[in-house]
Design a protein around this motif. Structure first.
Motif, short mmCIF file in Angstrom:
data_model
loop_
_atom_site.label_atom_id
_atom_site.label_comp_id
_atom_site.label_asym_id
_atom_site.label_seq_id
_atom_site.Cartn_x
_atom_site.Cartn_y
_atom_site.Cartn_z
N TYR A 1 11.03 41.44 -47.62
CA TYR A 1 10.57 41.57 -49.17
C TYR A 1 9.09 41.61 -49.35
O TYR A 1 8.74 41.94 -50.15
N PHE A 2 8.20 41.06 -48.39
CA PHE A 2 6.91 41.09 -48.71
C PHE A 2 6.11 41.99 -47.60
O PHE A 2 4.81 41.99 -47.69
N VAL A 3 6.56 42.76 -46.70
CA VAL A 3 6.10 43.20 -45.83
C VAL A 3 6.37 44.74 -45.83
O VAL A 3 7.55 45.00 -45.77
N GLY A 4 5.39 45.53 -45.62
CA GLY A 4 5.77 47.23 -45.66
C GLY A 4 6.29 47.49 -44.54
O GLY A 4 6.48 46.87 -43.37
N LEU A 5 6.61 49.03 -44.51
CA LEU A 5 7.19 49.49 -43.32
C LEU A 5 6.33 50.09 -42.54
O LEU A 5 6.62 51.15 -41.39
N ASP A 6 5.03 49.99 -42.68
CA ASP A 6 3.68 50.46 -41.71
C ASP A 6 3.89 49.90 -40.16
O ASP A 6 4.53 48.98 -39.79
N ARG A 7 3.24 50.57 -39.57
CA ARG A 7 3.08 50.11 -37.99
C ARG A 7 1.74 49.81 -37.92
O ARG A 7 0.70 50.23 -38.55
N ARG A 8 1.66 48.89 -37.07
CA ARG A 8 0.48 48.04 -36.83
C ARG A 8 0.13 47.87 -35.33
O ARG A 8 1.19 47.73 -34.49
N THR B 1 -7.16 37.92 -24.47
CA THR B 1 -5.73 38.51 -24.67
C THR B 1 -4.84 38.39 -23.51
O THR B 1 -5.03 38.66 -22.40
N VAL B 2 -3.36 37.78 -23.61
CA VAL B 2 -2.51 37.83 -23.00
C VAL B 2 -1.31 38.96 -23.13
O VAL B 2 -1.07 39.66 -22.07
N LEU B 3 -1.20 39.35 -24.49
CA LEU B 3 -0.36 40.47 -24.78
C LEU B 3 -0.71 41.30 -25.99
O LEU B 3 -1.48 40.68 -26.70
N GLU B 4 -0.63 42.49 -25.98
CA GLU B 4 -0.84 43.56 -26.65
C GLU B 4 0.52 44.23 -27.12
O GLU B 4 1.30 44.54 -26.51
N ILE B 5 0.72 44.20 -28.36
CA ILE B 5 1.93 44.72 -29.20
C ILE B 5 1.61 45.81 -30.27
O ILE B 5 0.77 45.70 -31.08
N ALA B 6 2.35 46.83 -30.43
CA ALA B 6 2.38 47.80 -31.01
C ALA B 6 3.50 48.32 -31.74
O ALA B 6 4.31 48.40 -30.85
N GLY B 7 3.78 48.68 -33.19
CA GLY B 7 4.92 49.13 -33.73
C GLY B 7 5.22 48.57 -35.16
O GLY B 7 3.95 48.22 -35.83
N HIS C 1 7.54 16.69 -18.77
CA HIS C 1 8.03 15.97 -19.87
C HIS C 1 6.79 15.49 -20.85
O HIS C 1 6.98 15.01 -21.94
N SER C 2 5.78 15.64 -20.47
CA SER C 2 4.36 15.38 -21.10
C SER C 2 3.27 16.61 -21.37
O SER C 2 2.43 16.09 -21.84
N ALA C 3 3.54 17.81 -21.10
CA ALA C 3 2.82 18.72 -21.20
C ALA C 3 2.27 18.83 -22.64
O ALA C 3 3.30 19.10 -23.53
N ARG C 4 1.37 19.20 -23.20
CA ARG C 4 0.79 19.37 -24.47
C ARG C 4 0.62 20.92 -24.61
O ARG C 4 0.28 21.56 -23.53
N ALA C 5 1.27 21.39 -25.67
CA ALA C 5 1.16 22.79 -26.14
C ALA C 5 -0.26 23.50 -25.87
O ALA C 5 -1.06 22.80 -26.52
N VAL C 6 -0.31 24.68 -25.41
CA VAL C 6 -1.58 25.22 -25.50
C VAL C 6 -1.60 26.26 -26.91
O VAL C 6 -0.62 26.47 -27.21
N ASP C 7 -2.92 26.23 -27.33
CA ASP C 7 -2.82 27.14 -28.85
C ASP C 7 -3.29 28.49 -28.32
O ASP C 7 -4.09 28.81 -27.78
N PHE C 8 -2.09 29.42 -28.91
CA PHE C 8 -2.32 30.67 -28.96
C PHE C 8 -2.23 31.19 -30.35
O PHE C 8 -1.58 30.38 -31.21
N SER C 9 -2.59 32.49 -30.56
CA SER C 9 -2.52 33.13 -31.94
C SER C 9 -2.24 34.51 -31.94
O SER C 9 -2.74 35.05 -30.73
N LEU C 10 -1.50 35.17 -32.78
CA LEU C 10 -1.51 36.54 -32.98
C LEU C 10 -2.39 37.05 -33.99
O LEU C 10 -2.20 36.36 -35.05
N GLU C 11 -2.94 37.92 -33.64
CA GLU C 11 -3.91 38.69 -34.57
C GLU C 11 -3.49 40.30 -34.83
O GLU C 11 -3.39 40.76 -33.94
N LEU C 12 -3.08 40.70 -35.97
CA LEU C 12 -3.13 42.00 -36.21
C LEU C 12 -4.40 42.72 -36.45
O LEU C 12 -5.34 42.38 -36.99
N THR C 13 -4.16 43.89 -35.97
CA THR C 13 -5.55 44.89 -35.76
C THR C 13 -5.41 46.20 -36.91
O THR C 13 -4.17 46.41 -36.80
#
Length: 291
Positions: free
Chosen positions: A40-47, A93-99, A279-291
């Protein structure tokens, strides 16, 4: 002598896919009947977008994160920039995504959850591996894993430079103190080992010892590959290494920390198993950034 097994760094071993699919489970619990926000709040465009590290770390689960995006939308273009096992600095960067931007946002949280959790395991493992650098000791994981994520977490240990202990109860014999409480006579243990190896040729056999006297007794048995030195002091481990003289491999276990592991490795043991890796590993901080 065979080394501890090491599963693939890919999403899941083929055999495991037939009975368990953590990606499908994760997507089902997150998306349910649909991503209402994106609908409902995101268009159909590709990024285009990228996932990047927000702290120094070791990557793991990159291939799993890529698979999450593919499962949500096979039309997405996904590029793995840095594979599992890569050392990361802030901003890399570890991953790039398009679509479809809707698809990217729908898959984002599940992909990040896998990436953050598994990279945390790999990063902690690398700290332990680096701490024993220059010694013969190799770092092993344990079965203290998140239910349903064992294959992925053990692959993350490998990505961090560690090695896998047994995957489960079915691929190695490990006779621990509770097993020995039910059967203590050496002749019965020897017969059990003979029977086990006759029915399972090449199977790796490990016995747990709480005392040096137990180690000496176990050395009289045929067919034992490894003796686990459970909760022993470094001086006891060094003595076990001395009189064992390479007849079997020795594994140290119990209360191992980053502060104590260098002293344990200095005793000359072959392996050090560390439950904390998973059993005790702390999660690493990653982020997704749209361009």
């Amino acid at each position: 002598m065979p080394e501890p097994s090491q599963p693939s760094l890919h999403v899941l071993p083929v055999a495991a896919r037939t009975t368990h699919d953590p990606i499908a489970i994760a997507l089902a619990e997150d998306i349910g009947r649909g991503d209402l926000t994106s609908r409902y709040f995101v268009g159909l465009d590709r990024r285009s977008g990228r996932i990047f590290a927000k702290e120094p770390s070791v990557a793991a689960g990159v291939e799993t994160a890529a698979e999450v995006f593919k499962r949500v939308d096979p039309q997405l273009d996904i590029t793995i920039v840095r594979a599992s096992g890569s050392r990361l600095e802030i901003g890399q960067t570890v991953l790039e995504i398009a679509g479809s931007v809707r698809s990217i946002l729908t898959a984002e949280r599940v992909a990040l959850n896998f990436l953050q959790r598994l990279s945390g395991v790999a990063t902690l493992t690398r700290k332990y591996v680096d701490a024993v650098s220059g010694t013969k000791a190799r770092i092993l994981d344990t079965r203290k894993t998140t239910p349903g994520l064992r294959a992925l977490e053990k692959a993350a240990v490998v990505a961090g430079g560690g090695q896998n202990h047994r995957f489960g109860l079915f691929d190695m014999v490990m006779v621990k103190d509770n097993h020995l409480a039910a059967e203590t006579e050496l002749r019965h243990l020897q017969e059990a080992i003979r029977t086990c190896l006759a029915e399972n040729p090449g199977l790796r056999i490990e016995l747990e010892a709480d005392t040096l006297e137990q180690v000496r007794r176990f050395l009289t048995l045929m067919g034992v590959d490894v003796i686990l030195l459970d909760n022993m002091q470094p001086a006891e481990m060094a003595e076990a290494v001395r009189f064992t003289a390479g007849r079997v491999q020795l594994e140290a276990s119990g209360g191992v920390t980053l502060e104590t592991i260098a002293g344990i490795a200095a005793t000359g043991v072959d392996f050090i198993s560390v439950g904390a890796l998973t059993h005790s590993a702390r999660a690493v901080d990653f982020s997704l950034e749209l361009t």
